[in-house]
Design a protein around this motif. Structure first.
Motif, mmCIF file in Angstrom:
data_model
loop_
_atom_site.group_PDB
_atom_site.id
_atom_site.type_symbol
_atom_site.label_atom_id
_atom_site.label_comp_id
_atom_site.label_asym_id
_atom_site.label_seq_id
_atom_site.Cartn_x
_atom_site.Cartn_y
_atom_site.Cartn_z
ATOM 1 N N MET A 1 39.109 83.412 63.109
ATOM 2 C CA MET A 1 37.878 83.959 62.582
ATOM 3 C C MET A 1 37.849 83.858 61.061
ATOM 4 S SD MET A 1 35.815 84.832 64.974
ATOM 5 C CE MET A 1 34.633 85.745 64.026
ATOM 6 N N LEU A 2 39.006 84.058 60.458
ATOM 7 C CA LEU A 2 39.048 83.994 58.999
ATOM 8 C C LEU A 2 38.742 82.589 58.492
ATOM 9 C CD1 LEU A 2 42.121 86.288 58.274
ATOM 10 C CD2 LEU A 2 39.691 86.828 57.995
ATOM 11 N N GLN A 3 39.200 81.575 59.215
ATOM 12 C CA GLN A 3 38.902 80.197 58.816
ATOM 13 C C GLN A 3 37.414 79.898 58.954
ATOM 14 O OE1 GLN A 3 41.567 77.932 61.274
ATOM 15 N NE2 GLN A 3 43.320 78.262 59.926
ATOM 16 N N VAL A 4 36.818 80.386 60.019
ATOM 17 C CA VAL A 4 35.375 80.205 60.206
ATOM 18 C C VAL A 4 34.622 80.938 59.110
ATOM 19 C CG1 VAL A 4 33.437 80.734 61.742
ATOM 20 C CG2 VAL A 4 35.564 79.847 62.694
ATOM 21 N N CYS A 5 35.074 82.128 58.786
ATOM 22 C CA CYS A 5 34.442 82.924 57.747
ATOM 23 C C CYS A 5 34.513 82.213 56.389
ATOM 24 C CB CYS A 5 35.100 84.286 57.676
ATOM 25 S SG CYS A 5 34.249 85.440 56.611
ATOM 26 N N ASP A 6 35.617 81.531 56.119
ATOM 27 C CA ASP A 6 35.746 80.776 54.868
ATOM 28 C C ASP A 6 34.628 79.758 54.723
ATOM 29 O OD1 ASP A 6 37.931 81.971 53.701
ATOM 30 O OD2 ASP A 6 39.387 80.642 54.670
ATOM 31 N N VAL A 7 34.224 79.163 55.844
ATOM 32 C CA VAL A 7 33.192 78.126 55.815
ATOM 33 C C VAL A 7 31.794 78.733 55.835
ATOM 34 C CG1 VAL A 7 32.237 76.158 57.091
ATOM 35 C CG2 VAL A 7 34.713 76.449 56.923
ATOM 36 N N ASN A 15 35.601 91.691 54.870
ATOM 37 C CA ASN A 15 35.205 92.521 56.017
ATOM 38 C C ASN A 15 35.962 92.112 57.275
ATOM 39 O OD1 ASN A 15 33.392 93.692 54.299
ATOM 40 N ND2 ASN A 15 31.601 92.676 55.137
ATOM 41 N N PHE A 16 36.180 90.836 57.474
ATOM 42 C CA PHE A 16 36.891 90.356 58.650
ATOM 43 C C PHE A 16 38.387 90.651 58.563
ATOM 44 C CE2 PHE A 16 33.018 87.926 59.104
ATOM 45 C CZ PHE A 16 32.826 87.903 60.478
ATOM 46 N N GLU A 17 38.936 90.671 57.393
ATOM 47 C CA GLU A 17 40.364 90.925 57.232
ATOM 48 C C GLU A 17 40.732 92.362 57.585
ATOM 49 O OE1 GLU A 17 41.583 87.739 53.759
ATOM 50 O OE2 GLU A 17 40.858 89.717 53.160
ATOM 51 N N THR A 18 39.781 93.271 57.501
ATOM 52 C CA THR A 18 40.071 94.681 57.769
ATOM 53 C C THR A 18 39.828 95.084 59.226
ATOM 54 O OG1 THR A 18 37.832 95.322 57.134
ATOM 55 C CG2 THR A 18 39.516 95.324 55.394
#
Length: 104
Positions: A1-7, A15-18
């Protein structure tokens, strides 16, 4: 999800990291969603003027009999709603009396 969020939305990555993804957290969120959906369905059913129930019994890949119950209703504005009400595993046989008992 974090990789998708980066894009897609790098400004929201924090927000996704927490977000906690532990088993207990995921379980409690699924239970909360279940309660909310059941509450919505009960609210919708209360508005029905007419309704019907359809059941289907099938066997899954593990050779377990599954009973699925659908409800269809019409409200006073003639809006038709059809929803999956529940799915239950049949523990014993799949005779009519067993299906009726599970339905009750």
């Amino acid at each position: 999800m974090l990789q998708v969020c980066d894009v897609l939305c790098p400004d929201k990555k924090n927000n996704f990291e927490t977000v906690s993804l532990s088993r207990k957290t995921a379980t409690s969120r699924i239970e909360a969603i279940d309660k909310n959906l059941a509450s919505q369905l009960e609210s919708k059913i209360d508005q029905f003027k007419f309704c019907s129930i359809a059941m289907d019994e099938s066997t899954d890949i593990n050779d377990t009999a599954e009973l699925v119950l659908f409800i269809r209703g019409v409200d006073e504005n003639f809006e038709i709603t059809e929803e999956l009400a529940c799915m239950r595993s049949l523990k014993e046989t799949t005779k009519g009396c067993d299906i009726f008992r599970e339905f009750q």
